[in-house]
Design a protein around this motif. Structure first.
Motif, PDB file in Angstrom:
ATOM      1  N   LYS A 151      22.372 -22.157  -4.345  1.00  0.00           N
ATOM      2  CA  LYS A 151      22.905 -22.589  -3.060  1.00  0.00           C
ATOM      3  C   LYS A 151      24.244 -21.904  -2.795  1.00  0.00           C
ATOM      4  O   LYS A 151      25.089 -21.787  -3.668  1.00  0.00           O
ATOM      5  CB  LYS A 151      23.105 -24.110  -3.055  1.00  0.00           C
ATOM      6  N   GLY A 152      24.402 -21.440  -1.542  1.00  0.00           N
ATOM      7  CA  GLY A 152      25.667 -20.829  -1.137  1.00  0.00           C
ATOM      8  C   GLY A 152      25.750 -19.343  -1.387  1.00  0.00           C
ATOM      9  O   GLY A 152      26.684 -18.687  -0.903  1.00  0.00           O
ATOM     10  N   GLU A 153      24.788 -18.766  -2.134  1.00  0.00           N
ATOM     11  CA  GLU A 153      24.787 -17.322  -2.358  1.00  0.00           C
ATOM     12  C   GLU A 153      24.048 -16.629  -1.215  1.00  0.00           C
ATOM     13  O   GLU A 153      23.201 -17.223  -0.547  1.00  0.00           O
ATOM     14  CB  GLU A 153      24.135 -16.986  -3.702  1.00  0.00           C
ATOM     15  N   THR A 154      24.372 -15.350  -1.018  1.00  0.00           N
ATOM     16  CA  THR A 154      23.815 -14.609   0.113  1.00  0.00           C
ATOM     17  C   THR A 154      22.694 -13.677  -0.333  1.00  0.00           C
ATOM     18  O   THR A 154      22.858 -12.919  -1.292  1.00  0.00           O
ATOM     19  CB  THR A 154      24.903 -13.789   0.820  1.00  0.00           C
ATOM     20  N   VAL A 155      21.587 -13.743   0.395  1.00  0.00           N
ATOM     21  CA  VAL A 155      20.453 -12.855   0.155  1.00  0.00           C
ATOM     22  C   VAL A 155      20.279 -11.970   1.390  1.00  0.00           C
ATOM     23  O   VAL A 155      20.102 -12.480   2.503  1.00  0.00           O
ATOM     24  CB  VAL A 155      19.155 -13.649  -0.102  1.00  0.00           C
ATOM     25  N   ALA A 156      20.338 -10.658   1.197  1.00  0.00           N
ATOM     26  CA  ALA A 156      20.173  -9.712   2.303  1.00  0.00           C
ATOM     27  C   ALA A 156      18.701  -9.326   2.445  1.00  0.00           C
ATOM     28  O   ALA A 156      18.011  -9.111   1.436  1.00  0.00           O
ATOM     29  CB  ALA A 156      21.021  -8.475   2.070  1.00  0.00           C
ATOM     30  N   LEU A 157      18.236  -9.246   3.697  1.00  0.00           N
ATOM     31  CA  LEU A 157      16.851  -8.852   3.978  1.00  0.00           C
ATOM     32  C   LEU A 157      16.845  -7.532   4.732  1.00  0.00           C
ATOM     33  O   LEU A 157      17.235  -7.466   5.895  1.00  0.00           O
ATOM     34  CB  LEU A 157      16.147  -9.925   4.821  1.00  0.00           C
ATOM     35  N   LEU A 158      16.415  -6.477   4.055  1.00  0.00           N
ATOM     36  CA  LEU A 158      16.263  -5.167   4.695  1.00  0.00           C
ATOM     37  C   LEU A 158      14.774  -4.977   4.971  1.00  0.00           C
ATOM     38  O   LEU A 158      14.070  -4.255   4.275  1.00  0.00           O
ATOM     39  CB  LEU A 158      16.815  -4.051   3.797  1.00  0.00           C
ATOM     40  N   PRO A 201      23.193   4.311   5.058  1.00  0.00           N
ATOM     41  CA  PRO A 201      23.663   3.684   3.810  1.00  0.00           C
ATOM     42  C   PRO A 201      25.057   3.068   3.888  1.00  0.00           C
ATOM     43  O   PRO A 201      25.271   1.961   3.379  1.00  0.00           O
ATOM     44  CB  PRO A 201      23.625   4.841   2.811  1.00  0.00           C
ATOM     45  N   LEU A 202      26.005   3.735   4.520  1.00  0.00           N
ATOM     46  CA  LEU A 202      27.357   3.179   4.595  1.00  0.00           C
ATOM     47  C   LEU A 202      27.404   1.908   5.437  1.00  0.00           C
ATOM     48  O   LEU A 202      28.190   0.997   5.168  1.00  0.00           O
ATOM     49  CB  LEU A 202      28.335   4.219   5.155  1.00  0.00           C
ATOM     50  N   GLU A 203      26.545   1.839   6.453  1.00  0.00           N
ATOM     51  CA  GLU A 203      26.483   0.628   7.274  1.00  0.00           C
ATOM     52  C   GLU A 203      25.862  -0.525   6.483  1.00  0.00           C
ATOM     53  O   GLU A 203      26.309  -1.677   6.579  1.00  0.00           O
ATOM     54  CB  GLU A 203      25.676   0.898   8.545  1.00  0.00           C
ATOM     55  N   VAL A 204      24.830  -0.210   5.686  1.00  0.00           N
ATOM     56  CA  VAL A 204      24.231  -1.225   4.824  1.00  0.00           C
ATOM     57  C   VAL A 204      25.269  -1.731   3.831  1.00  0.00           C
ATOM     58  O   VAL A 204      25.427  -2.940   3.624  1.00  0.00           O
ATOM     59  CB  VAL A 204      23.004  -0.655   4.077  1.00  0.00           C
ATOM     60  N   LYS A 205      25.996  -0.804   3.229  1.00  0.00           N
ATOM     61  CA  LYS A 205      27.019  -1.158   2.235  1.00  0.00           C
ATOM     62  C   LYS A 205      28.094  -2.048   2.855  1.00  0.00           C
ATOM     63  O   LYS A 205      28.514  -3.049   2.261  1.00  0.00           O
ATOM     64  CB  LYS A 205      27.650   0.116   1.673  1.00  0.00           C
ATOM     65  N   HIS A 206      28.536  -1.706   4.048  1.00  0.00           N
ATOM     66  CA  HIS A 206      29.565  -2.489   4.723  1.00  0.00           C
ATOM     67  C   HIS A 206      29.098  -3.923   4.948  1.00  0.00           C
ATOM     68  O   HIS A 206      29.848  -4.882   4.703  1.00  0.00           O
ATOM     69  CB  HIS A 206      29.927  -1.851   6.064  1.00  0.00           C
ATOM     70  N   GLN A 207      27.845  -4.092   5.393  1.00  0.00           N
ATOM     71  CA  GLN A 207      27.349  -5.442   5.630  1.00  0.00           C
ATOM     72  C   GLN A 207      27.227  -6.225   4.330  1.00  0.00           C
ATOM     73  O   GLN A 207      27.624  -7.391   4.273  1.00  0.00           O
ATOM     74  CB  GLN A 207      25.998  -5.422   6.353  1.00  0.00           C
ATOM     75  N   LEU A 208      26.675  -5.598   3.292  1.00  0.00           N
ATOM     76  CA  LEU A 208      26.509  -6.298   2.017  1.00  0.00           C
ATOM     77  C   LEU A 208      27.858  -6.758   1.466  1.00  0.00           C
ATOM     78  O   LEU A 208      27.976  -7.874   0.933  1.00  0.00           O
ATOM     79  CB  LEU A 208      25.812  -5.396   0.997  1.00  0.00           C
ATOM     80  N   GLU A 209      28.866  -5.925   1.616  1.00  0.00           N
ATOM     81  CA  GLU A 209      30.199  -6.297   1.140  1.00  0.00           C
ATOM     82  C   GLU A 209      30.800  -7.404   1.998  1.00  0.00           C
ATOM     83  O   GLU A 209      31.426  -8.335   1.486  1.00  0.00           O
ATOM     84  CB  GLU A 209      31.112  -5.073   1.141  1.00  0.00           C
ATOM     85  N   VAL A 257      29.304  -9.784   3.733  1.00  0.00           N
ATOM     86  CA  VAL A 257      28.649 -11.099   3.579  1.00  0.00           C
ATOM     87  C   VAL A 257      28.520 -11.512   2.113  1.00  0.00           C
ATOM     88  O   VAL A 257      27.940 -12.544   1.807  1.00  0.00           O
ATOM     89  CB  VAL A 257      27.258 -11.102   4.245  1.00  0.00           C
ATOM     90  N   HIS A 258      29.051 -10.688   1.199  1.00  0.00           N
ATOM     91  CA  HIS A 258      29.050 -10.997  -0.243  1.00  0.00           C
ATOM     92  C   HIS A 258      27.630 -11.157  -0.772  1.00  0.00           C
ATOM     93  O   HIS A 258      27.335 -12.097  -1.532  1.00  0.00           O
ATOM     94  CB  HIS A 258      29.861 -12.267  -0.535  1.00  0.00           C
ATOM     95  N   ALA A 259      26.739 -10.262  -0.371  1.00  0.00           N
ATOM     96  CA  ALA A 259      25.338 -10.346  -0.802  1.00  0.00           C
ATOM     97  C   ALA A 259      25.197  -9.991  -2.275  1.00  0.00           C
ATOM     98  O   ALA A 259      25.745  -8.983  -2.736  1.00  0.00           O
ATOM     99  CB  ALA A 259      24.478  -9.421   0.040  1.00  0.00           C
ATOM    100  N   LYS A 260      24.467 -10.820  -3.002  1.00  0.00           N
ATOM    101  CA  LYS A 260      24.200 -10.572  -4.416  1.00  0.00           C
ATOM    102  C   LYS A 260      22.726 -10.263  -4.679  1.00  0.00           C
ATOM    103  O   LYS A 260      22.357  -9.870  -5.782  1.00  0.00           O
ATOM    104  CB  LYS A 260      24.609 -11.796  -5.242  1.00  0.00           C
ATOM    105  N   TYR A 261      21.906 -10.459  -3.665  1.00  0.00           N
ATOM    106  CA  TYR A 261      20.466 -10.250  -3.814  1.00  0.00           C
ATOM    107  C   TYR A 261      19.964  -9.507  -2.576  1.00  0.00           C
ATOM    108  O   TYR A 261      20.492  -9.685  -1.481  1.00  0.00           O
ATOM    109  CB  TYR A 261      19.731 -11.587  -3.942  1.00  0.00           C
TER     110      TYR A 261
END
Length: 555
Positions: free
Chosen positions: A82-89, A119-127, A129-133
């Motif tokens: 709970k509370g962790e971020t999962v990114a969906l590409l 890739p840099l846009e993906v990286k920016h979003q993941l950072e 929103v603190h995505a770990k998955y």
């Protein structure tokens, strides 16, 4: 929180026998429920009904709910908390639906990533929103993820192929004929299809829908600076329920065209989350379809209950102007269409309605409001519906026009675009207004103000409200053109010039000018059969004859 909502008796769908459509409540109670319960409730009520249709394959609500339980269990066993971020590409697909609701069922947070990002846009979003998955489409890995994966602290990668839900013989044939895109998964990634085999054993997760985030969605906001809006379960559930109540004519079995991407708040709320509330089904498109593909889908797959077409103006413009549309039997196939994510020009609205025989109305919203704030009524007269208004506020939503410099000052009712004293910034309040901008207290404080015990979101859109409560947006705060002291709104000029019979598309903006401050430039696309028949000077002359002098484009 309860709000009254009454269907006028002159409504074409108003039943004189019951006085109210059976599926729609007379009042809205905004429940303390999590977003994943939308599917759970639909599966209990309509287990055998189709929930979605993708690549020629259907999935029922019961099947969808079982897949969500299995995948959520697998993610839990792999450490998602709970509370962790999962990114969906992922594109719109069965996989997106299952992943989205499974993550929410664990109390984790979804962040959809635009598959067209670099890739840099993906990286920016993941950072951000603190995505770990991350759950991704196999063919996107090499281009989008591989260049940045070593720099990211990702605990888990799950990959899927677009055809994972097709029967095995169709998958194999599709690969042999190279009709199904395929790429091998990297060694560190787990297969989505394998995780779906997990026996459901969900953990007990304590949730507070008003406080717990459901999604982090990237937005430029009112300033254009990229940031993440924090939308809670209460925000999303309430907004889906508000939309469902507005579209009271949508009954069980209706199709909803799933073209809008689900990573965008518009598609997420009005298609992904709203459709199950009335037991409809989503026709999933992994990419924007060609117009012949779309027309064929509407003609062939639309059931007797008709369909809903929710999209951006460009979709309706292309559909209306598709020369071969008359070759497809789409008459009486679409119940209604709703345009959002930008202004709907009256010329496009009229062409679409003439071409399809379906009503097209305009709605308005922004990511920070989950996103829908208001929609034009579907029971009003043509004159009201085509008044260039964004409509009336959804049930439980309040709107006000406030001073651009002092948001506590309400400007009241305006007589029109020339009534400068009553033109200001649109502010909205309601259960759909976001909790905050993620990790950005200063931006949150600048765009959400407290007044009368309510949280008002400053939208950055400039307009006026008439005596009927209808709001007309004239333009964005930062896009206003100042020409020799006159305030000129690009949308106003676009609507006027768009009336010329040869003009197919138009965009207007201001250019710096030492003498005038700014001058107006219009970018115009003509209909193919009108090309060569109209010069710049011809169009400028037409504008001078039909538009007040300070709104005439210089270029």
């Amino acid at each position: 929180m309860r709000e009254s909502f009454k269907v006028p008796e002159e409504s074409p769908w108003f039943s004189t026998e019951s006085g109210w459509p059976e599926e729609v409540p007379k009042f809205i109670d905004y429940p303390e429920k999590t977003v994943d319960s939308i599917i759970r409730d639909a599966a209990k009520r309509w287990p055998a009904r189709r929930a979605a249709f993708f690549l020629g394959t259907s999935m029922t609500y019961a099947e969808l709910d079982r897949h969500i339980d299995a995948f959520a269990t697998a993610l839990h066993q792999l450490g998602v908390k709970k509370g962790e971020t999962v990114a969906l590409l992922l594109p719109n697909s069965f996989q997106y639906m299952i992943s989205y609701y499974a993550v929410l069922r664990l109390g984790a947070i979804v962040s959809g990533v635009n598959p067209t990002y670099k890739p840099l846009e993906v990286k920016h979003q993941l950072e951000t929103v603190h995505a770990k998955y991350m759950i991704f489409l196999d063919v996107l890995y090499e281009e989008k993820i591989a260049p940045i994966v070593a720099e990211m602290d990702l605990k888990l990668l799950v990959g899927t192929n677009i055809a994972d839900f097709l029967p095995w013989h169709k998958r194999r044939l599709g690969r042999l004929l190279k009709k199904v895109p395929f790429a091998p998964l990297p060694y560190e990634a787990l297969a989505f299809a394998d995780l779906l085999k997990t026996k459901p054993a969900l953990p007990t997760v304590a949730m507070e829908p008003r406080e717990d985030a459901a999604t982090f969605i990237m937005t430029g906001g009112t300033t254009g600076i990229p940031k993440a809006a924090v939308l809670t379960h209460f925000n999303l559930y309430s907004n889906a329920l508000q939309c469902r109540t507005w579209f009271y004519a949508a009954q069980t079995g209706i199709m909803s065209l799933g073209i809008l991407p689900f990573f965008h708040s518009f598609g997420m709320t009005t298609i992904l989350n709203m459709t199950p509330l009335f037991g409809g089904w989503i026709y999933l498109f992994p990419r924007p379809p060609k117009m012949d593909e779309l027309a064929a889908a509407v003609a062939k797959e639309t059931p007797r209950e008709k369909g809903i077409f929710i999209g951006a103006e460009v979709l309706f413009q292309r559909f209306a102007d598709f020369p071969q549309l008359k070759n497809f039997d789409i008459s009486d196939k679409l119940l209604l269409a709703v345009s959002g994510a930008g202004p709907l020009h009256s010329s496009v609205q009229e062409r679409y309605e003439q071409a399809t025989g379906s009503i097209l109305i305009e709605g308005y919203g922004l990511t920070e409001a989950s996103p829908v704030c208001c929609v034009n009524p579907i029971w009003c007269s043509d004159e009201q519906r085509k008044a260039n208004s964004i409509g009336l506020p959804l049930t439980g939503t309040e709107m006000a026009i406030v001073d651009k410099e002092d948001a506590t000052k309400v400007l009241g009712i305006g007589a029109g675009p020339e009534d400068r004293d009553h033109i200001g910034e649109l502010a909205v309040a309601g259960p759909q207004v976001m909790k905050a901008y993620l990790d950005n207290d200063s931006e949150t404080a600048a765009h959400i103000v407290e007044r009368d015990g309510k949280r008002w979101l400053l939208t950055g859109d400039i307009g006026f409200m008439n005596a009927k409560g209808q709001v007309t947006i004239l333009d964005r705060k930062k896009e206003l053109i100042k020409f020799k002291g006159y305030s000129v709104f690009p949308k106003d000029v676009e609507n006027l010039v768009g009336r010329h019979e040869a003009v197919q598309e138009i965009a207007v903006a201001g250019l710096p000018d030492g003498e005038a401050g700014e001058v107006i430039k219009a970018w115009v696309v003509l209909y193919p059969d009108k090309e060569g028949t109209l010069t710049e000077e011809d169009l400028r002359s037409w504008c001078k004859e039909n538009i007040t002098h300070y709104k005439v484009p210089k270029y």
